[in-house]
Design a protein around this motif. Structure first.
Motif, PDB file in Angstrom:
ATOM      1  N   LEU A 189       0.928  -1.403  -0.026  1.00  0.00           N
ATOM      2  CA  LEU A 189      -0.097   0.109  -0.093  1.00  0.00           C
ATOM      3  C   LEU A 189       0.966   1.150   0.216  1.00  0.00           C
ATOM      4  O   LEU A 189       0.450   2.240  -0.603  1.00  0.00           O
ATOM      5  N   ALA A 190       1.992   1.455   0.858  1.00  0.00           N
ATOM      6  CA  ALA A 190       2.749   2.382   0.947  1.00  0.00           C
ATOM      7  C   ALA A 190       3.434   2.586  -0.337  1.00  0.00           C
ATOM      8  O   ALA A 190       3.531   3.940  -0.862  1.00  0.00           O
ATOM      9  N   LEU A 191       3.989   1.826  -1.031  1.00  0.00           N
ATOM     10  CA  LEU A 191       4.485   1.987  -2.377  1.00  0.00           C
ATOM     11  C   LEU A 191       3.866   2.329  -3.513  1.00  0.00           C
ATOM     12  O   LEU A 191       3.890   3.213  -4.305  1.00  0.00           O
ATOM     13  N   SER A 192       2.248   1.598  -3.531  1.00  0.00           N
ATOM     14  CA  SER A 192       1.236   1.859  -4.410  1.00  0.00           C
ATOM     15  C   SER A 192       0.787   3.373  -4.422  1.00  0.00           C
ATOM     16  O   SER A 192       0.458   3.712  -5.439  1.00  0.00           O
ATOM     17  N   PHE A 193       0.660   3.937  -3.215  1.00  0.00           N
ATOM     18  CA  PHE A 193       0.234   5.226  -3.196  1.00  0.00           C
ATOM     19  C   PHE A 193       0.731   6.276  -3.929  1.00  0.00           C
ATOM     20  O   PHE A 193       0.287   7.075  -4.347  1.00  0.00           O
ATOM     21  N   VAL A 252       4.192  10.425 -14.331  1.00  0.00           N
ATOM     22  CA  VAL A 252       5.290   9.474 -14.361  1.00  0.00           C
ATOM     23  C   VAL A 252       6.405  10.416 -13.059  1.00  0.00           C
ATOM     24  O   VAL A 252       6.937   9.979 -12.175  1.00  0.00           O
ATOM     25  N   GLU A 253       6.548  11.517 -13.712  1.00  0.00           N
ATOM     26  CA  GLU A 253       7.629  12.415 -12.979  1.00  0.00           C
ATOM     27  C   GLU A 253       6.962  12.691 -11.563  1.00  0.00           C
ATOM     28  O   GLU A 253       7.377  12.827 -10.566  1.00  0.00           O
ATOM     29  N   GLN A 254       5.652  12.990 -11.301  1.00  0.00           N
ATOM     30  CA  GLN A 254       5.079  13.391 -10.228  1.00  0.00           C
ATOM     31  C   GLN A 254       5.235  12.122  -9.370  1.00  0.00           C
ATOM     32  O   GLN A 254       5.357  12.297  -8.088  1.00  0.00           O
ATOM     33  N   GLY A 255       5.014  11.107  -9.928  1.00  0.00           N
ATOM     34  CA  GLY A 255       5.138   9.784  -9.082  1.00  0.00           C
ATOM     35  C   GLY A 255       6.346   9.638  -8.472  1.00  0.00           C
ATOM     36  O   GLY A 255       6.468   9.273  -7.446  1.00  0.00           O
ATOM     37  N   ALA A 256       7.315   9.727  -9.388  1.00  0.00           N
ATOM     38  CA  ALA A 256       8.687   9.714  -8.784  1.00  0.00           C
ATOM     39  C   ALA A 256       8.973  10.596  -7.717  1.00  0.00           C
ATOM     40  O   ALA A 256       9.704  10.597  -6.752  1.00  0.00           O
ATOM     41  N   ALA A 257       8.625  12.178  -7.940  1.00  0.00           N
ATOM     42  CA  ALA A 257       8.856  13.063  -6.892  1.00  0.00           C
ATOM     43  C   ALA A 257       8.145  12.832  -5.797  1.00  0.00           C
ATOM     44  O   ALA A 257       8.592  12.902  -4.461  1.00  0.00           O
ATOM     45  N   LEU A 258       6.792  12.319  -5.723  1.00  0.00           N
ATOM     46  CA  LEU A 258       6.015  11.931  -4.691  1.00  0.00           C
ATOM     47  C   LEU A 258       6.682  10.807  -3.845  1.00  0.00           C
ATOM     48  O   LEU A 258       6.871  10.592  -2.554  1.00  0.00           O
ATOM     49  N   SER A 259       7.301   9.602  -4.413  1.00  0.00           N
ATOM     50  CA  SER A 259       8.019   8.621  -3.867  1.00  0.00           C
ATOM     51  C   SER A 259       9.360   9.033  -3.180  1.00  0.00           C
ATOM     52  O   SER A 259       9.672   8.800  -2.244  1.00  0.00           O
ATOM     53  N   GLY A 260       9.879  10.043  -4.017  1.00  0.00           N
ATOM     54  CA  GLY A 260      10.972  10.681  -3.215  1.00  0.00           C
ATOM     55  C   GLY A 260      10.704  11.329  -2.088  1.00  0.00           C
ATOM     56  O   GLY A 260      11.547  11.076  -1.177  1.00  0.00           O
ATOM     57  N   MET A 261       9.708  12.030  -1.763  1.00  0.00           N
ATOM     58  CA  MET A 261       9.236  12.783  -0.761  1.00  0.00           C
ATOM     59  C   MET A 261       8.911  11.921   0.351  1.00  0.00           C
ATOM     60  O   MET A 261       9.323  12.006   1.416  1.00  0.00           O
ATOM     61  N   ALA A 262       8.015  10.969   0.074  1.00  0.00           N
ATOM     62  CA  ALA A 262       7.352   9.985   1.028  1.00  0.00           C
ATOM     63  C   ALA A 262       8.741   9.212   1.811  1.00  0.00           C
ATOM     64  O   ALA A 262       8.654   8.958   2.946  1.00  0.00           O
ATOM     65  N   GLN A 263       9.844   8.558   0.839  1.00  0.00           N
ATOM     66  CA  GLN A 263      10.812   7.736   1.473  1.00  0.00           C
ATOM     67  C   GLN A 263      11.661   8.917   1.937  1.00  0.00           C
ATOM     68  O   GLN A 263      12.439   8.364   2.991  1.00  0.00           O
ATOM     69  N   SER A 264      11.962  10.166   1.669  1.00  0.00           N
ATOM     70  CA  SER A 264      12.979  10.865   2.389  1.00  0.00           C
ATOM     71  C   SER A 264      12.578  11.257   3.593  1.00  0.00           C
ATOM     72  O   SER A 264      13.231  10.996   4.577  1.00  0.00           O
ATOM     73  N   VAL A 265      11.051  11.688   3.792  1.00  0.00           N
ATOM     74  CA  VAL A 265      10.842  12.091   5.114  1.00  0.00           C
ATOM     75  C   VAL A 265      10.288  10.970   5.913  1.00  0.00           C
ATOM     76  O   VAL A 265      10.542  10.831   7.171  1.00  0.00           O
ATOM     77  N   GLY A 266       9.636   9.965   5.170  1.00  0.00           N
ATOM     78  CA  GLY A 266       9.301   8.783   5.965  1.00  0.00           C
ATOM     79  C   GLY A 266      10.524   8.205   6.610  1.00  0.00           C
ATOM     80  O   GLY A 266      10.424   7.534   7.586  1.00  0.00           O
ATOM     81  N   TYR A 267      11.881   7.894   5.744  1.00  0.00           N
ATOM     82  CA  TYR A 267      12.919   7.222   6.190  1.00  0.00           C
ATOM     83  C   TYR A 267      13.636   7.965   7.148  1.00  0.00           C
ATOM     84  O   TYR A 267      14.433   7.492   8.037  1.00  0.00           O
ATOM     85  N   THR A 268      13.472   9.453   7.104  1.00  0.00           N
ATOM     86  CA  THR A 268      13.915  10.103   8.208  1.00  0.00           C
ATOM     87  C   THR A 268      13.509   9.864   9.767  1.00  0.00           C
ATOM     88  O   THR A 268      14.116   9.713  10.657  1.00  0.00           O
ATOM     89  N   LEU A 269      12.201   9.506   9.703  1.00  0.00           N
ATOM     90  CA  LEU A 269      11.311   9.268  10.980  1.00  0.00           C
ATOM     91  C   LEU A 269      11.648   7.970  11.327  1.00  0.00           C
ATOM     92  O   LEU A 269      12.236   7.450  12.350  1.00  0.00           O
TER      93      LEU A 269
END
Length: 402
Positions: A318-322, A330-347
């Motif tokens: 679910l997290a990856l699919s969102f 496609v570019e927005q998907g890459a940017a959203l994935s980058g944001m989610a993983q950057s902030v998410g993995y900081t936590l």
């Protein structure tokens, strides 16, 4: 970003999927294999629990640090070449981690994290580009692959250590499937496609000011936080309850393998759902039940480990699919994935080390289990928002003057 013509046919898509899965098989096992041997590694270098937790925290810090740069790399070099570079970096990191000195252990671990960070962003973007009609199904396939490879290495790494007498060799064998993936993926680097020039790309409103983007990010962050605590410390938690190293490694692998079952059962259902709200809520609730069970009734550890494993697998899909389902390009998907993983993995990065330090201070893992249960409950609430069937806004580029 355009789809390669050779990959539009059924055969081409099948070969592309197979090569993607070979790469995905290496994006969890190098990290999960550390857990069953963590006590041995601690003894080898005289590390505290908090210091040992850095072996899982370092890759997560790399996830958070490297993810924002992925879109820029793809724009310049293309998806295929960037993924190839990630696989080469991953193999080098695994080799360096087993080189011997303490600095090599941590430096190699950081290199692995940087490589996996790229892969974590690239795979959802590849799915959105080449399998736009089967985002959830394709994401499920590569998460299953990651879970199987991670589970297999968790089960095998302790017997390998006992047979070979060296944790360095046991972990270093993880480079073999990386080399196979590099060999299979290399032909695709000759026809890598880059994102369209800036003037041809639609513009997105800032994701950092968009509630939906933060909801997707929050779901991934909490899912990652609890996952990496479990990946790092579950064997130690079980060994503290009297399990042997081999038994704790087997349960560690079971936790990951069980995550495959709900994915296979839910796959036909997920593709028919109008949204993912209830799915996100229920899998998060199941994760909380697993943690509460381990804290309150540890004699049933196999049940609670299995419950969390099932929730973890579904939650990761679910997290990856969102990132793909909520994006409009496609570019927005890459940017959203980058944001989610950057902030998410900081936590998530604070999880293993902080829970290790909490254990050192309290002499028990119970507080860590309660914290993880609370995080899973918050994740359940956020999932009701991130799972809505809505997309981020997209503004078309201006037409050139006549």
């Amino acid at each position: 970003m355009t789809q390669n013509a050779t990959d539009r046919s059924g055969l081409g898509r099948g070969l592309l999927l197979a090569s993607m899965l070979l790469c995905a098989a290496n994006f969890r096992a190098p990290i999960t294999g550390v857990g069953p041997l963590l006590e041995v590694i601690r003894g080898s270098f005289g590390l505290s629990a908090a210091q040992a937790g850095l072996l899982t925290t370092l890759p997560i810090v790399a996830f958070a640090t490297v993810s924002p740069f992925c879109v820029g790399l793809v724009r310049r070099f293309g998806l295929e070449r960037t993924l190839m570079a990630a696989m080469i970096l991953l193999g080098a990191g695994i080799a360096l981690r087993s080189a011997g000195p303490l600095w090599a252990l941590f430096a190699g671990t950081a290199m692995m994290g940087a490589a996996i960070a790229l892969g974590n962003v690239l795979l959802p973007t590849l799915v959105m580009r080449d399998f736009p009609d089967r985002v959830t199904a394709t994401t499920t396939f590569y998460v299953i692959t990651m879970a199987l490879s991670g589970a297999a290495f968790s089960v095998l790494v302790a017997p390998l250590f006992e047979a070979l007498g060296s944790w360095r060799i046991a972990l270093g064998l993880g480079v073999v499937p990386v080399l196979l993936a590099i060999f299979v993926w290399s032909p695709r680097t000759r026809r890598g496609a880059a994102i369209a020039p800036a003037g041809q790309r639609a513009k997105s409103p800032s994701l950092w000011r968009t509630p939906l983007a933060w909801q997707v990010t929050g779901f991934m962050a909490l899912n990652s936080f609890v996952f990496y605590v479990v990946i790092t410390w579950l064997p130690a938690m079980l060994q503290a309850k009297g399990h042997t190293m081999a038994d704790s490694g087997a349960l560690h692998g079971l936790m990951q393998a069980v995550g495959i079952i709900p994915l296979l059962l839910a796959l036909p259902l997920m593709s028919r759902l109008k949204d993912q709200r209830m799915a996100a809520f229920l899998v998060s609730l199941l994760a909380a039940i697993g943690f509460l069970g381990l804290a309150l009734a540890p004699q049933w550890a196999v049940v609670w480990v299995s419950a969390y494993g099932a929730a973890s697998g579904a939650g990761l899909v679910l997290a990856l699919s969102f990132a793909s389902l909520r994006a409009s390009s496609v570019e927005q998907g890459a940017a959203l994935s980058g944001m989610a993983q950057s902030v998410g993995y900081t936590l998530a990065a604070i999880g293993p080390a902080s829970m290790g330090a909490l254990h050192d201070a309290m002499g028990s893992w119970d507080a860590a289990l309660w914290i993880c249960a609370a995080a899973a409950l918050v994740q359940a609430v956020i999932g009701l928002y991130a799972g809505r069937a809505v997309k981020l806004a997209l503004v078309a580029p201006r037409s050139p003057p006549a």
